[in-house]
Design a protein around this motif. Sequence first.
Motif, short mmCIF file in Angstrom:
data_model
loop_
_atom_site.label_atom_id
_atom_site.label_comp_id
_atom_site.label_asym_id
_atom_site.label_seq_id
_atom_site.Cartn_x
_atom_site.Cartn_y
_atom_site.Cartn_z
N VAL A 173 -27.25 -57.69 8.08
CA VAL A 173 -28.02 -57.36 7.14
C VAL A 173 -27.21 -56.50 6.21
O VAL A 173 -26.22 -55.86 6.30
CB VAL A 173 -29.17 -56.33 7.44
CG1 VAL A 173 -29.99 -55.69 6.24
CG2 VAL A 173 -30.14 -57.15 8.36
N THR B 26 -27.11 -54.97 1.78
CA THR B 26 -28.02 -54.32 0.81
C THR B 26 -28.17 -55.37 -0.28
O THR B 26 -27.44 -56.45 -0.41
CB THR B 26 -27.45 -53.16 0.09
OG1 THR B 26 -26.30 -53.51 -0.57
CG2 THR B 26 -26.98 -52.20 1.35
N GLU B 27 -29.17 -55.07 -1.38
CA GLU B 27 -29.05 -56.04 -2.58
C GLU B 27 -28.00 -56.20 -3.31
O GLU B 27 -27.78 -57.21 -3.88
CB GLU B 27 -30.35 -55.48 -3.18
CG GLU B 27 -30.03 -54.34 -4.34
CD GLU B 27 -30.20 -53.20 -3.56
OE1 GLU B 27 -29.79 -52.18 -4.39
OE2 GLU B 27 -30.23 -52.82 -2.30
N ARG B 28 -26.77 -55.23 -3.11
CA ARG B 28 -25.71 -55.55 -3.84
C ARG B 28 -24.41 -56.08 -2.99
O ARG B 28 -23.39 -55.84 -3.32
CB ARG B 28 -25.11 -54.04 -4.31
CG ARG B 28 -26.44 -53.64 -5.62
CD ARG B 28 -25.90 -52.33 -6.33
NE ARG B 28 -27.01 -52.01 -7.23
CZ ARG B 28 -26.96 -51.16 -7.93
NH1 ARG B 28 -25.96 -50.09 -7.96
NH2 ARG B 28 -27.95 -50.87 -8.73
N GLY B 29 -24.72 -56.58 -1.76
CA GLY B 29 -23.90 -57.18 -0.83
C GLY B 29 -23.09 -56.21 0.03
O GLY B 29 -22.16 -56.65 0.46
N TYR C 261 -22.04 -49.48 -6.08
CA TYR C 261 -23.06 -48.08 -6.16
C TYR C 261 -22.30 -46.78 -6.90
O TYR C 261 -21.75 -45.97 -6.31
CB TYR C 261 -23.63 -47.64 -4.80
CG TYR C 261 -24.45 -48.55 -4.23
CD1 TYR C 261 -25.77 -48.90 -4.52
CD2 TYR C 261 -23.92 -49.42 -3.30
CE1 TYR C 261 -26.50 -49.82 -4.31
CE2 TYR C 261 -24.77 -50.50 -2.60
CZ TYR C 261 -25.99 -50.65 -2.99
OH TYR C 261 -26.67 -51.52 -2.44
N ALA D 259 -31.61 -46.60 4.63
CA ALA D 259 -32.44 -46.88 3.41
C ALA D 259 -33.73 -46.14 3.61
O ALA D 259 -34.41 -46.43 4.69
CB ALA D 259 -32.88 -48.30 3.15
#
Length: 107
Positions: A31, A33-36, A50, A94
């Motif tokens: 898995v 994050t949405e930013r890889g 980030y 998260a």
Amino acid sequence: RTLRSPDLPGVYAMSDGRRVTRITVMRDSPVVTERGIGLGAAEAEVRRAYPDLVETPHEYAEAPSKNLVWRPTASASGLRFEIGSDGRVSLIHAGLPPWLGYSEGCA
């Protein structure tokens, strides 16, 4: 309480009994994050993805281990990346405060 699914090994959710309050990615989970950013990512990669991170000391490990916390503008929820002594992401959390900041997997 914690919740797990056999469909997502290496991931668990924390609940306050009414809603999911935190999700933790650990072990060899693929898995990201949405930013890889996923487990094993270098600290520099996290900082590029980030840029508004807040650094805090790790609760149990000595420096250079640390936590990097990111919260989107105007949002209570966020991400916490645990960085190990090797400079790589060892856990990703998260969720919502205060659960996002809990060191352990239970409240």
